[in-house]
Design an enzyme around this catalytic site. Structure first.
Site, PDB file in Angstrom:
ATOM      1  N   SER A 545      71.658 -22.714  80.253  1.00  0.00           N
ATOM      2  CA  SER A 545      72.204 -23.086  81.941  1.00  0.00           C
ATOM      3  C   SER A 545      71.891 -24.519  82.234  1.00  0.00           C
ATOM      4  O   SER A 545      72.417 -25.488  81.906  1.00  0.00           O
ATOM      5  CB  SER A 545      71.591 -21.973  82.538  1.00  0.00           C
ATOM      6  OG  SER A 545      71.794 -21.991  83.962  1.00  0.00           O
ATOM      7  N   ASP A 631      79.899 -14.191  83.180  1.00  0.00           N
ATOM      8  CA  ASP A 631      78.579 -14.840  83.597  1.00  0.00           C
ATOM      9  C   ASP A 631      79.062 -15.353  85.250  1.00  0.00           C
ATOM     10  O   ASP A 631      79.848 -16.062  85.495  1.00  0.00           O
ATOM     11  CB  ASP A 631      78.619 -16.265  82.752  1.00  0.00           C
ATOM     12  CG  ASP A 631      77.174 -17.034  83.111  1.00  0.00           C
ATOM     13  OD1 ASP A 631      76.751 -16.684  84.266  1.00  0.00           O
ATOM     14  OD2 ASP A 631      76.931 -17.856  82.314  1.00  0.00           O
ATOM     15  N   HIS A 668      74.541 -14.036  81.547  1.00  0.00           N
ATOM     16  CA  HIS A 668      74.156 -15.388  81.500  1.00  0.00           C
ATOM     17  C   HIS A 668      73.290 -15.815  80.303  1.00  0.00           C
ATOM     18  O   HIS A 668      73.468 -16.875  79.920  1.00  0.00           O
ATOM     19  CB  HIS A 668      73.495 -15.753  82.828  1.00  0.00           C
ATOM     20  CG  HIS A 668      73.189 -17.257  82.882  1.00  0.00           C
ATOM     21  ND1 HIS A 668      74.356 -18.298  82.883  1.00  0.00           N
ATOM     22  CD2 HIS A 668      72.034 -17.849  83.075  1.00  0.00           C
ATOM     23  CE1 HIS A 668      73.598 -19.304  83.320  1.00  0.00           C
ATOM     24  NE2 HIS A 668      72.474 -19.104  83.370  1.00  0.00           N
TER      25      HIS A 668
END
Length: 698
Positions: A545, A631, A668
């Protein structure tokens, strides 16, 4: 269907972004449509990944067996008291998800919820969000997500019958709490951009159409959350962005009463509130705030009951200590526990309720590389003289203990099993490396005791570096020993932008200072090599991320430094995303990265955005990118566009760029379930070991 012989070639369509007089061609902008052609391209990407990594199948299975072998067949949590019961969770043998149970003292276990029953099949995605038993111990509220898109369904289970009630609140957020009389549940919903913006009140047994909106934050930079004070007397609602917050209090015994502001809202001032009930029956709120205190201080104020109040009602208690980041305060019947971060590790300070300005008793982690926390979900009772804490590190599976609030003495309750894992076989230490400008960047270094730090061993690095987050906080990971057993040195770089060095460490790695995050990561890698600790030609790096953005930036800025890079769900199309307020979570990210509608913000983001700063052809390391269609935090088109642009700009290198994309359910942070997630880790580690030239069993 034929087997692909190379990566898919992505079509290009003319498109140009224009901002502040600058033009940015974006021939892969079409991917954000997520229509049939895009999904077909993503499936082709996954097909190529499967083909390109097919030779790793035996190693993946070997790693998976090792990793799952360090997980006990049946895993039980420590139990914690609540409403006259002891609650605990169990991971049954061979299952992916937990069971929630409780028992009265001396009674038989009572199964409340089996998350495995919520999954229709073994490969299905299930995430249990917030859950909580009503104060009368009769109803379980729980939120569940079946796609990984963070749209949760809130359900209520009658614990006497074991059946769910008709009350079902779809498309809610994983947050909620009960009123004191168990009649009402406060829950959070998000808008169509995944921003948690409203708190609602639901009376059990009534239609959702009759639910009442309690608090709504219309400022798109803020998100709301809700909880109940440990005393059970207040419902506390908090709205915050990256550096500003506001708290409201509601009488939990009168759930229809209005929400009253604790201190108003002032730009650049954060605060959290904790309810204190004194022995004489009086009460007040403790505040942890950065009001004129960069590393936060402790204050007090009345509970607002007659109306809203502002910060003029606050009184100082403990001043800021510049060397100690005060993170939270937890109040119990006779004591308050302060959680702080000092010198890169956290500590607890236990203070008597009648001496909140004193030194109290300090409880430290068991070692320099261990973390120590007092888990919120295990310390929900107010009238106690002991709390539960957990110590753990990369090399120490969690150990739960009771800590006396009077003496600070530890009494061990439960030690997590890790079959086949011998902590004496590994060594861990912290070292610091000079970054640009001379800032010393700490790093945690892990290795097998038989692996020398003499420049011969390959290295895998990890870093995050955003949101003042300490991620992961030196937690036990049953996957990492599989690297160490093969002679790989594992290094967690604690770069600026994270919270390891307190609030100042974050401030020096965000907004216009974001380049420091990337400089720090490279500095640790260069320092490891120049000091002769690891093989400088065999350093790989990984991050997820915001950590994926870090990987994209250092991939572009120093492609010569890395043997391989893993960028998981990477935030790499920085300018395009942050210029588009219709994309989920964009607006409330402006205080972390900048708002590129402002020319100065645009300029600093343009200098590092990986999609807009591709590295030169011919000197690139191998690259593994991940993404997921569902996501909700990093849209799948970001890694898809980046991979396509990288390949087009260096066709000879293109087959060495892999995109592992989840085209079905997936979140995610990857697959759900303990074994499914370890299977994913086995894939990542197999690819890294192959790229580092490491072979053979651990």
């Amino acid at each position: 269907m034929s087997t692909p012989s190379g990566p898919p070639a992505a079509a290009q369509e003319p498109f140009e972004h224009v901002a502040h007089g600058a033009r940015r061609p974006d021939p892969y902008h079409w991917m954000r449509r997520l229509d049939a052609p895009v999904l077909a391209h993503l499936r082709a990407e996954r097909d190529w990944y499967d083909v390109a990594t097919g030779h790793l199948g035996p190693l993946v299975q070997e790693l998976r067996a090792e990793m799952t072998g360090r997980v006990p067949a049946t895993d039980s949590s420590v139990s914690w008291p609540q409403h006259g019961y002891s609650y605990y969770t169990v991971l049954p043998a061979g299952r992916e998800y937990v069971q929630l149970l409780r028992r009265r003292h001396g009674g038989e276990p009572e199964l409340l919820l089996d998350v495995n029953d919520l999954a229709a099949g073994d490969d299905d995605y299930v995430d249990l969000g917030a859950w909580g038993v009503s104060p009368d111990a009769r109803v379980l509220a729980y939120a569940v997500d079946f796609e990984g898109d963070e749209y949760y369904e809130l359900r209520f289970r009658d614990l006497a019958t074991g059946t769910d009630l008709p009350d079902v609140l779809a498309r809610s957020a994983p947050a909620g709490t009960w009123s004191a009389d168990s009649s009402t549940y406060f829950y959070v919903v998000h808008d169509d951009r995944w921003r948690q913006h409203q708190v609602w009140r639901h009376r059990l047994g009534t239609p959702r159409a009759e639910d009442v909106l309690v608090v709504e934050d219309t400022d798109e930079q803020f998100e709301v959350d809700v909880t109940t004070s440990r005393t059970g007397d207040l419902v506390l609602i908090r709205s915050e962005n990256r550096d500003t917050s506001e708290v409201w209090a509601i009488d939990a015994h009168d759930p229809v009463s209005p929400a009253r502001s604790v201190g108003g809202r002032r730009r650049g001032v954060e605060y959290r509130a904790e309810h204190v009930r004194h022995p004489d029956g009086s009460d007040e709120l403790l505040l942890v705030t950065d009001d004129d205190a960069t590393e936060f201080r402790l204050a007090r104020c009345p509970v607002p009951r007659g109306g809203d109040q502002d910060s003029s009602a606050w009184e100082p208690l403990r001043p800021e200590d510049p060397a100690e980041r005060l993170e939270r305060a937890d109040a119990y019947a006779g004591h308050v526990v302060l959680t702080s971060r000092v010198g890169g590790r956290n500590q607890l300070r236990i203070l008597p309720l009648d001496d909140l300005t004193g030194d109290g008793v300090v409880v430290l982690p068991v070692s320099e590389i261990a973390s120590l926390v007092a888990p919120e979900d295990k310390n929900v009772e107010h009238d106690v003289d002991r709390i539960i804490v957990v110590d753990e590190s990369y090399l120490l599976p969690p150990v739960w203990s009771e800590v006396s609030l009077v003496t600070g003495e530890r009494t061990e309750l439960l030690r997590k099993e890790a079959p086949g894992f011998d902590p004496a076989a590994y060594a861990g230490e912290k070292r610091s490396f000079a970054s640009v400008g001379g800032t010393l960047v700490p790093a945690t270094i892990l290795r097998h005791v038989d692996t020398p730090l003499d420049g011969s061993a390959p290295c895998v690095m990890y870093a995050y570096g955003a949101y003042e987050s300490v991620y992961p906080d030196q937690e036990w990971d049953p996957a990492i020993p599989s690297l160490l057993d093969r002679g790989v040195v594992y290094v967690h770089a604690h770069v600026r932008g994270g919270g390891e060095g307190g609030r100042r460490w974050w401030l020096d790695g965000r907004m216009e200072h974001k380049q420091h995050t990337f400089d720090d990561h490279v500095a640790v890698a260069d320092g490891l090599a120049s000091a002769g600790l690891v093989d400088g030609s065999r350093i790989a790096t990984r991050g997820l991320s915001a950590g994926g953005l870090l990987q994209g930036a250092v991939f572009s800025q120093r492609p010569d430094r890395w043997r391989a890079v893993v960028a998981e769900v990477p935030f790499v199309d920085v300018l395009t995303t942050m210029l588009d307020p219709t994309i989920p979570l964009t607006v409330n990210e402006w205080d972390e990265w900048g708002d590129p509608s402002r020319p100065e913000d645009y300029a600093w983001m343009a200098r590092y955005s990986p999609y807009d700063n591709l590295p030169p052809a011919g000197i690139r390391p191998d690259l593994l990118v991940t993404g997921a269609v569902h996501d909700a935090r990093v849209m799948v088109w970001e890694p898809a566009k980046w991979a396509a642009a990288l390949r087009e700009s260096d066709p000879e290198w293109a087959p060495r760029c892999l995109f592992r994309v989840e085209t079905g359910a997936g979140a995610h942070v990857g697959p759900s379930g303990r074994f499914a997630h370890l299977a994913y880790e086995a894939e990542i580690y197999a690819w890294l070991l192959d790229r580092l030239g490491v072979s053979g069993a651990g």
